[in-house]
Design a protein around this motif. Structure first.
Motif, short mmCIF file in Angstrom:
data_model
loop_
_atom_site.label_atom_id
_atom_site.label_comp_id
_atom_site.label_asym_id
_atom_site.label_seq_id
_atom_site.Cartn_x
_atom_site.Cartn_y
_atom_site.Cartn_z
N SER A 116 0.85 -1.18 0.00
CA SER A 116 0.00 0.00 0.00
C SER A 116 0.89 1.24 0.00
CB SER A 116 -0.92 0.01 1.22
OG SER A 116 -1.65 -1.20 1.32
N ALA A 117 0.32 2.36 -0.39
CA ALA A 117 1.10 3.59 -0.46
C ALA A 117 0.17 4.78 -0.28
CB ALA A 117 1.83 3.70 -1.81
N GLY A 118 0.78 5.95 -0.06
CA GLY A 118 -0.01 7.17 0.03
C GLY A 118 -0.19 7.68 1.43
N ASP A 119 -0.89 8.80 1.54
CA ASP A 119 -1.14 9.44 2.82
C ASP A 119 -2.22 8.71 3.60
OD1 ASP A 119 0.75 11.38 2.21
OD2 ASP A 119 -0.74 12.65 1.23
N PHE A 120 -2.25 8.95 4.91
CA PHE A 120 -3.22 8.31 5.79
C PHE A 120 -4.64 8.58 5.31
CE2 PHE A 120 -6.08 8.20 9.43
CZ PHE A 120 -5.73 7.01 10.03
N GLY A 121 -5.43 7.51 5.18
CA GLY A 121 -6.81 7.63 4.76
C GLY A 121 -7.01 7.75 3.26
#
Length: 335
Positions: A202-207
């Protein structure tokens, strides 16, 4: 193989000790649906050190031979974390302050996990050839490993190499003593690696997480579902990966992806959590095992008794824990 108490680093390890078997847990046996061939689904307690107050099984290798777990013992200096490794039914107990959480085990009996350095920074370790060793790291405020494949390749992630970001890491078996930063999406956290080197995460900012798959040739593709507001990928084996997608409802939808083309199917939503998937696409989590789109409850639970399936072998062997006033390591067969 996924799926968690860490300890400070201390040089050296202690010799493995053979623990005493506590026998077999008696429980109800799950039965097949009417008209289907009856398969006995049973639970048994794995042997564990009698002087510990909790023990559990965290991972099983694809062949079902090796099971890895952890236990806690009270010592004069406080809680002592123990690494447990079962070779079939023979248990070796490894005492080491390096050991914290157990992440995975492969068919060679190599165990990986995470602990704490004396600086308070997360530090990954590997157990092989009878000893616990620290894995090499890159500059970071914390590093963790998540999975190991049959070749011995390990994946994980580190924090703040780029300020405020996570980066994907791989410890290649072909280049012992090295760790490399992988080309992966921003804020990438690998969660699984298959036998051929395919990596998911998974990747990216929280939420606002996104799911991804990295092929052995380095090509990266998304893992998601139509209308997904976010995606988290939890584990992979063979051609399969599992995870959750947020579709705007009150609860995330649990899915299984076919890594060949990125297509997905929805899992039985009675599944309380996601633990692991094997190369046949069989999924475990919480108190259930899922084949296709249907699931069955694993035996051993009940009123004020909690069970949790953590990992599944290609043979169908499932391992996890049972909590009936005391957390104990268990194995399910025939389920």
């Amino acid at each position: 193989m996924t799926r968690s108490a860490r300890r400070r680093i201390l040089a050296g390890t202690a010799a493995g000790l053979l623990a005493t078997s506590l026998g077999v847990a008696v429980s109800a046996t799950a039965s097949a649906a009417p008209g289907a061939t009856a398969i006995a689904c049973t639970i048994s307690t794995l042997p564990y050190p009698t002087d510990t107050y909790r023990a559990e099984a965290n991972a099983v290798d694809p062949t079902g031979r090796f099971v890895a777990g952890a236990a806690l013992r009270v010592s004069d200096s406080g809680n002592q974390s123990l690494l447990l490794l079962w070779d079939r039914d023979q248990l070796t107990t490894i005492e080491s302050s390096i050991v914290g959480d157990v992440a995975d085990v492969n068919a060679d009996g190599v165990v990986i996990g995470n602990g704490w350095a004396d600086t308070g920074i997360g530090q990954p370790w590997r157990y092989r050839d009878g000893r616990v060793e620290l894995l090499p790291v890159v500059p970071s405020t914390g590093i963790a490993v998540t999975a190991i494949n049959e070749n011995g390749d390990i994946v994980g992630y580190g924090s703040d190499i780029v300020p405020g970001a996570w980066v994907a890491l791989r410890w290649p078996a072909a280049r012992p003593g090295t760790v490399e930063v992988l080309d992966a999406p921003a804020n990438a956290m690998p969660s699984g690696i298959t036998a051929n080197g395919t990596i998911v995460g998974s990747a990216g900012d929280f939420g606002a997480w996104t799911g991804w798959v990295r092929r052995p040739n380095g090509r990266i593709a998304p893992l998601t579902a139509p209308g997904a507001e976010w995606t988290m990928v939890g584990a992979a084996a063979g051609r399969w990966a599992i995870g959750q997608v947020g579709l705007g409802g009150t609860s995330p939808v649990k899915v299984r992806w076919d890594l060949r083309d990125g297509s997905y199917t929805t899992l039985d939503q009675q599944l309380a959590g996601l633990g692991d998937v094997n190369t046949k696409g069989v999924v475990v989590g919480g108190d259930r095992v899922v084949r296709g789109s249907t699931s069955r409850v694993l035996p051993g639970g009940g009123e004020r008794v909690t069970i949790g399936a953590r990992s599944i072998a290609d043979t169908g062997t499932i391992v996890g824990f049972r909590n009936a006033d005391r957390v104990t390591p268990v194995r399910w067969t025939g389920c």
